[in-house]
Design a protein around this motif. Sequence first.
Motif, PDB file in Angstrom:
ATOM      1  N   SER A 124      -8.604   2.347 -19.430  1.00  0.00           N
ATOM      2  CA  SER A 124      -7.184   2.664 -19.633  1.00  0.00           C
ATOM      3  C   SER A 124      -6.553   3.376 -18.440  1.00  0.00           C
ATOM      4  CB  SER A 124      -7.013   3.539 -20.879  1.00  0.00           C
ATOM      5  OG  SER A 124      -7.658   4.795 -20.691  1.00  0.00           O
ATOM      6  N   ASN A 125      -7.338   3.778 -17.457  1.00  0.00           N
ATOM      7  CA  ASN A 125      -6.816   4.544 -16.329  1.00  0.00           C
ATOM      8  C   ASN A 125      -6.343   3.592 -15.227  1.00  0.00           C
ATOM      9  OD1 ASN A 125      -6.182   6.408 -14.353  1.00  0.00           O
ATOM     10  ND2 ASN A 125      -8.050   7.597 -14.625  1.00  0.00           N
ATOM     11  N   GLU A 126      -5.234   2.930 -15.502  1.00  0.00           N
ATOM     12  CA  GLU A 126      -4.736   1.890 -14.602  1.00  0.00           C
ATOM     13  C   GLU A 126      -4.359   2.426 -13.231  1.00  0.00           C
ATOM     14  OE1 GLU A 126      -1.652  -0.231 -16.673  1.00  0.00           O
ATOM     15  OE2 GLU A 126      -2.977  -0.655 -18.372  1.00  0.00           O
ATOM     16  N   LYS A 127      -3.823   3.625 -13.181  1.00  0.00           N
ATOM     17  CA  LYS A 127      -3.437   4.204 -11.889  1.00  0.00           C
ATOM     18  C   LYS A 127      -4.661   4.390 -10.994  1.00  0.00           C
ATOM     19  CE  LYS A 127      -0.571   7.861  -9.979  1.00  0.00           C
ATOM     20  NZ  LYS A 127       0.270   9.017 -10.266  1.00  0.00           N
ATOM     21  N   ALA A 128      -5.748   4.935 -11.553  1.00  0.00           N
ATOM     22  CA  ALA A 128      -6.973   5.130 -10.772  1.00  0.00           C
ATOM     23  C   ALA A 128      -7.575   3.785 -10.376  1.00  0.00           C
ATOM     24  CB  ALA A 128      -7.981   5.950 -11.567  1.00  0.00           C
ATOM     25  N   ILE A 129      -7.565   2.828 -11.280  1.00  0.00           N
ATOM     26  CA  ILE A 129      -8.120   1.502 -10.979  1.00  0.00           C
ATOM     27  C   ILE A 129      -7.364   0.881  -9.804  1.00  0.00           C
ATOM     28  CG2 ILE A 129      -8.393  -0.866 -11.852  1.00  0.00           C
ATOM     29  CD1 ILE A 129      -8.886   0.505 -14.657  1.00  0.00           C
ATOM     30  N   ARG A 130      -6.034   0.984  -9.796  1.00  0.00           N
ATOM     31  CA  ARG A 130      -5.241   0.448  -8.677  1.00  0.00           C
ATOM     32  C   ARG A 130      -5.607   1.139  -7.359  1.00  0.00           C
ATOM     33  NH1 ARG A 130      -1.118   0.580 -12.506  1.00  0.00           N
ATOM     34  NH2 ARG A 130      -0.237   2.463 -11.567  1.00  0.00           N
ATOM     35  N   LEU A 131      -5.793   2.465  -7.412  1.00  0.00           N
ATOM     36  CA  LEU A 131      -6.186   3.196  -6.210  1.00  0.00           C
ATOM     37  C   LEU A 131      -7.525   2.682  -5.695  1.00  0.00           C
ATOM     38  CD1 LEU A 131      -5.991   5.597  -4.163  1.00  0.00           C
ATOM     39  CD2 LEU A 131      -7.186   6.969  -5.904  1.00  0.00           C
ATOM     40  N   TYR A 132      -8.506   2.585  -6.575  1.00  0.00           N
ATOM     41  CA  TYR A 132      -9.831   2.132  -6.156  1.00  0.00           C
ATOM     42  C   TYR A 132      -9.773   0.703  -5.613  1.00  0.00           C
ATOM     43  CZ  TYR A 132     -11.265   6.222  -8.869  1.00  0.00           C
ATOM     44  OH  TYR A 132     -11.399   7.488  -9.375  1.00  0.00           O
ATOM     45  N   GLU A 133      -8.979  -0.153  -6.228  1.00  0.00           N
ATOM     46  CA  GLU A 133      -8.860  -1.531  -5.741  1.00  0.00           C
ATOM     47  C   GLU A 133      -8.220  -1.563  -4.349  1.00  0.00           C
ATOM     48  OE1 GLU A 133      -8.810  -4.082  -9.899  1.00  0.00           O
ATOM     49  OE2 GLU A 133      -6.879  -3.402  -9.101  1.00  0.00           O
ATOM     50  N   ARG A 134      -7.253  -0.692  -4.085  1.00  0.00           N
ATOM     51  CA  ARG A 134      -6.657  -0.612  -2.747  1.00  0.00           C
ATOM     52  C   ARG A 134      -7.710  -0.241  -1.703  1.00  0.00           C
ATOM     53  NH1 ARG A 134      -2.514   2.589  -4.890  1.00  0.00           N
ATOM     54  NH2 ARG A 134      -3.144   4.323  -3.568  1.00  0.00           N
ATOM     55  N   PHE A 135      -8.708   0.516  -2.117  1.00  0.00           N
ATOM     56  CA  PHE A 135      -9.779   0.927  -1.219  1.00  0.00           C
ATOM     57  C   PHE A 135     -10.865  -0.138  -1.083  1.00  0.00           C
ATOM     58  CE2 PHE A 135      -7.747   4.886  -1.171  1.00  0.00           C
ATOM     59  CZ  PHE A 135      -8.339   5.694  -0.214  1.00  0.00           C
ATOM     60  N   GLY A 136     -10.763  -1.228  -1.838  1.00  0.00           N
ATOM     61  CA  GLY A 136     -11.732  -2.302  -1.747  1.00  0.00           C
ATOM     62  C   GLY A 136     -12.766  -2.342  -2.859  1.00  0.00           C
ATOM     63  N   PHE A 137     -12.687  -1.399  -3.808  1.00  0.00           N
ATOM     64  CA  PHE A 137     -13.611  -1.430  -4.944  1.00  0.00           C
ATOM     65  C   PHE A 137     -13.272  -2.627  -5.824  1.00  0.00           C
ATOM     66  CE2 PHE A 137     -13.953   2.984  -3.724  1.00  0.00           C
ATOM     67  CZ  PHE A 137     -15.237   3.354  -4.069  1.00  0.00           C
ATOM     68  N   ARG A 138     -14.322  -3.221  -6.404  1.00  0.00           N
ATOM     69  CA  ARG A 138     -14.138  -4.331  -7.336  1.00  0.00           C
ATOM     70  C   ARG A 138     -14.828  -3.993  -8.648  1.00  0.00           C
ATOM     71  NH1 ARG A 138     -15.577  -7.130  -2.569  1.00  0.00           N
ATOM     72  NH2 ARG A 138     -17.670  -7.417  -3.331  1.00  0.00           N
TER      73      ARG A 138
END
Length: 166
Positions: A124-138
Motif C-alpha cells: 500500500s506504500n505507493e509513494k515509497a514504491i515509486r521512489l524505489y522504482e526511480r532508483f532502479g529497484f524492481r
Amino acid sequence: MSTSAREASRRIPLAMVVIRPAKLFDIPEVMMIERESFREAYPRGLFLMFLENNPETFLVAEYNGKVVGYVMGYLRPDLEGHIMSIAVDEDYRGNGIGSALLTEVIERLIKRGARYIGLEVRVSNEKAIRLYERFGFRKVKRIIGYYSDGEDAYYMLLPAEEWRGS
C-alpha cells in the motif's frame, strides 16, 4: 507543527543537510521518526544492536543539529545489501532527504561488495514504491502477510551493476 511552519520546513536547502553515520546519542530521535513513520516500530535494542554491528551503513540526515531522517542498511553474508528501514521526519519530507539517504546507503553497500540491494515495502506504500522504482529497484515477489497486521509486502531488488546513482 503548524501548516506554515511545515511548509517552510519543506523548502530547506538539501545542501544544508548532512548525511553521516549514526551515533548512540541519535537513537532517541531515530526512534521518534520510526514511531511517527511506521505502524510497527522497532524496539530500542534493535537500533542499538544495528548501530554496533553496522556503523558504516546506519546513517542519519541532520539539519541544523536535528536528526530529520535515517536509513539502516547491512551487508548479508551472501553479498546482498539489505535496507532494513528508511524514514524521514514528516515535517521534512519533500526535500530530497529520503533520496539522499537512499543514495548514500546504496553506494556504501556496493562499495562493501554488495551484488544486489534488497528491501521490503508495504504493497500500500505507493509513494515509497515509486521512489524505489526511480532508483532502479524492481518488484521481484510479493510476500503474503509479511507485516503483523496481515498486509503483504513487495520484495524489491536492485542489481549493483544497474546502479547509476540517483
